[in-house]
Design an enzyme around this catalytic site. Structure first.
Site, PDB file in Angstrom:
ATOM      1  N   LYS A  10      -4.871  10.085  -8.406  1.00 44.33           N
ATOM      2  CA  LYS A  10      -4.488  10.288  -7.012  1.00 44.33           C
ATOM      3  C   LYS A  10      -4.655  11.766  -6.688  1.00 44.33           C
ATOM      4  O   LYS A  10      -3.956  12.616  -7.245  1.00 44.33           O
ATOM      5  CB  LYS A  10      -3.041   9.846  -6.770  1.00 44.33           C
ATOM      6  CG  LYS A  10      -2.564  10.015  -5.329  1.00 44.33           C
ATOM      7  CD  LYS A  10      -3.196   9.015  -4.392  1.00 44.33           C
ATOM      8  CE  LYS A  10      -2.584   9.082  -2.991  1.00 44.33           C
ATOM      9  NZ  LYS A  10      -3.180   8.101  -2.068  1.00 44.33           N
TER      10      LYS A  10
ATOM     11  N   HIS B  30       3.214   6.178  -1.907  1.00 47.36           N
ATOM     12  CA  HIS B  30       3.890   7.330  -1.294  1.00 47.36           C
ATOM     13  C   HIS B  30       5.409   7.259  -1.441  1.00 47.36           C
ATOM     14  O   HIS B  30       6.132   7.747  -0.563  1.00 47.36           O
ATOM     15  CB  HIS B  30       3.511   7.420   0.195  1.00 47.36           C
ATOM     16  CG  HIS B  30       2.051   7.609   0.444  1.00 47.36           C
ATOM     17  ND1 HIS B  30       1.408   8.796   0.184  1.00 47.36           N
ATOM     18  CD2 HIS B  30       1.107   6.750   0.906  1.00 47.36           C
ATOM     19  CE1 HIS B  30       0.122   8.674   0.492  1.00 47.36           C
ATOM     20  NE2 HIS B  30      -0.083   7.452   0.925  1.00 47.36           N
TER      21      HIS B  30
ATOM     22  N   HIS C 249       0.819  -1.210   0.000  1.00 49.66           N
ATOM     23  CA  HIS C 249       0.000   0.000   0.000  1.00 49.66           C
ATOM     24  C   HIS C 249       0.858   1.268   0.000  1.00 49.66           C
ATOM     25  O   HIS C 249       0.654   2.164  -0.819  1.00 49.66           O
ATOM     26  CB  HIS C 249      -0.910   0.002   1.226  1.00 49.66           C
ATOM     27  CG  HIS C 249      -1.822   1.173   1.293  1.00 49.66           C
ATOM     28  ND1 HIS C 249      -3.036   1.221   0.642  1.00 49.66           N
ATOM     29  CD2 HIS C 249      -1.692   2.372   1.918  1.00 49.66           C
ATOM     30  CE1 HIS C 249      -3.611   2.384   0.876  1.00 49.66           C
ATOM     31  NE2 HIS C 249      -2.818   3.106   1.647  1.00 49.66           N
TER      32      HIS C 249
END
Length: 347
Positions: A281, A238, A223
Site C-alpha cells: 500500500k 483505511h 473496501h
C-alpha cells in the site's frame, strides 16, 4: 479556412434553431429540470441531490446561486459546524493513554513508492483492548473477517454474517454521534425517518457490486474498512482497528508514514506505507483512535453532502478533507449510487 468557419457557424446555427446545442451525457449543461430517465448517466432534476445522482456540474448550471440559497442544501459552513459537533460527541474514542504508536520514519514523496521497510518496529506499541468490548467496536470487528480480499471473487454471506451487518447498524444508531448525524440530515430533508436512513446506510455501505469479473465481489464497507487486493496491490484499507489486529497477527508490516496530523489527542490522522501479507500500500490514510461510529459517520456525511468530491471538515479546530467516490457502474433503489471509497486527506 473560411470554408471550415462557415461550416462550423452553420452547424451552430442549426443547433440553435433546433432548440439546444449538443449536451454531454455526464453534464447538466442544457439539461436543467429535465424529467427523470433511468437511462441517463447522471441527473439534473430537483430531486437528484436527495438521491445523490446529480451530474458533477449540477450546481454550476442549475443552481447558479450556489448551495447556500437552497433550504435543503448543505453549505460548507454547515459541514464545518456539524463535523465539530460529531467530534465532540465521539464518546467511545480512545483516550490518550489507550494507544501508543511509534510512527518512526517520515517518508518523502519519492520514498512512498519504493516499497522499502524504513521502520524496524511495529506501528502500534500498545492498544488498550478493553476498547474492543464496547458494543460498536465489538460489532464492527465481527464484520472484518466476512470478506474475501481478492477482487473478482464474489462475496457470499451466511445468515449469521447478514445479521452481523444489522447488529452493527443497530449499535452505531444507539450512539449520540449517529443520532446527531441523522437529525442533521433529517433537517436538510435527506431522510424522512430514521428507518429510511438506516435502510440507506445498509445499501450504500453493504450493498454488493463488482470491481472484478464476478458479480458482487465488493462493497463500500469492505473496501474502506476491511481492505481489498486488486491487480497485486492493496486497495482501500483505511481503518486503524483493522490495521492493529492484522499487525498483531504478523500479517501487516508497517514501513513508514508520510503524514502525521496536528491533533494532540485522539482521533489523529496518519498517512502510511505498509505491506499486507506481501501486497503493498503506497499511501493509506486512516483516523487513529476514533470509534467505529465516528469514522462511519463522517464518511457517510461527506458521501451524502459531497459525493465524488472533496469534503472540507473541522475537527478540534483543525481542518481536514475527506474524499469520496461513487460507484458509477451499478445503482440501487431510485438510481442511488454506492460508496466506491472514502478516505481522509490532509487538505
Amino acid at each position: 479556412m473560411k470554408t471550415w468557419i462557415l461550416l462550423i457557424t452553420a452547424g451552430i446555427a442549426c443547433s440553435l434553431a433546433s432548440g439546444s446545442l449538443y449536451t454531454d451525457p455526464d453534464s447538466c449543461r442544457g439539461r436543467c429540470h429535465e424529467p427523470y430517465n433511468k437511462q441517463d448517466e447522471c441527473h439534473c432534476n430537483t430531486k437528484c441531490e436527495k438521491h445523490r445522482n446529480c451530474c458533477e456540474d449540477y450546481h454550476m448550471h442549475c443552481r447558479k446561486e450556489g448551495f447556500s440559497s437552497s433550504h435543503d442544501s448543505i453549505t460548507n459552513e454547515e459541514l464545518l459546524s456539524i463535523s465539530e459537533q460529531l467530534f465532540k460527541v465521539d464518546h467511545n474514542k480512545a483516550q490518550k493513554s489507550d494507544i501508543t504508536i511509534n510512527p518512526q520514519h517520515l517518508a518523502s514523496s519519492a520514498e512512498t513508492k519504493d516499497k522499502e521497510d524504513h521502520s524496524p518496529e511495529p506501528l502500534y506499541t500498545y492498544v488498550n483492548e478493553k476498547l474492543f468490548s464496547k458494543p460498536t467496536y465489538a460489532s464492527f470487528i465481527k464484520l472484518l473477517d466476512n470478506y474475501q480480499r481478492m477482487t473478482g471473487r464474489g462475496e457470499v454471506f451466511s445468515a449469521e454474517q447478514l445479521k452481523e451487518q444489522e447488529n452493527f447498524l443497530q449499535e452505531v444508531m444507539k450512539t449520540e454521534l449517529m443520532k446527531k448525524l441523522y437529525n442533521f440530515l433529517h433537517k436538510k430533508k435527506r431522510y424522512s425517518t430514521q428507518e429510511e436512513f438506516v435502510s440507506d446506510l445498509k445499501e450504500m455501505w453493504f450493498g454488493l457490486y463488482s470491481r472484478g469479473k464476478d458479480e458482487g465481489d465488493s462493497s463500500g464497507f469492505e473496501h474502506v474498512f476491511s481492505g481489498e487486493v486488486k491487480k497485486g496491490k492493496v486497495s482501500g484499507f483505511h481503518n486503524w482497528i483493522r490495521f492493529y489486529l492484522l499487525e498483531k497477527k504478523g500479517l501487516v508490516n508497517y514501513y513508514s508514514h508520510n503524514y502525521d496530523g496536528p491533533w494532540a489527542s485522539y482521533p489523529d490522522v496518519l498517512g502510511m506505507q505498509f505491506s499486507w501479507d506481501g501486497y503493498f500500500k503506497e499511501v493509506g490514510s486512516a483516523f487513529i483512535g476514533c470509534s467505529p461510529e465516528f469514522e462511519f459517520g463522517l464518511y457517510t456525511l461527506c458521501f451524502i453532502a459531497r459525493p465524488g468530491k472533496m469534503c472540507r471538515l473541522s475537527l478540534g479546530g483543525h481542518q481536514l478533507g475527506i474524499q469520496t467516490y461513487t460507484w458509477t457502474k451499478s445503482t440501487y433503489g431510485n438510481n442511488r449510487q454506492y460508496i466506491a471509497t472514502a478516505y481522509v486527506t490532509s487538505s
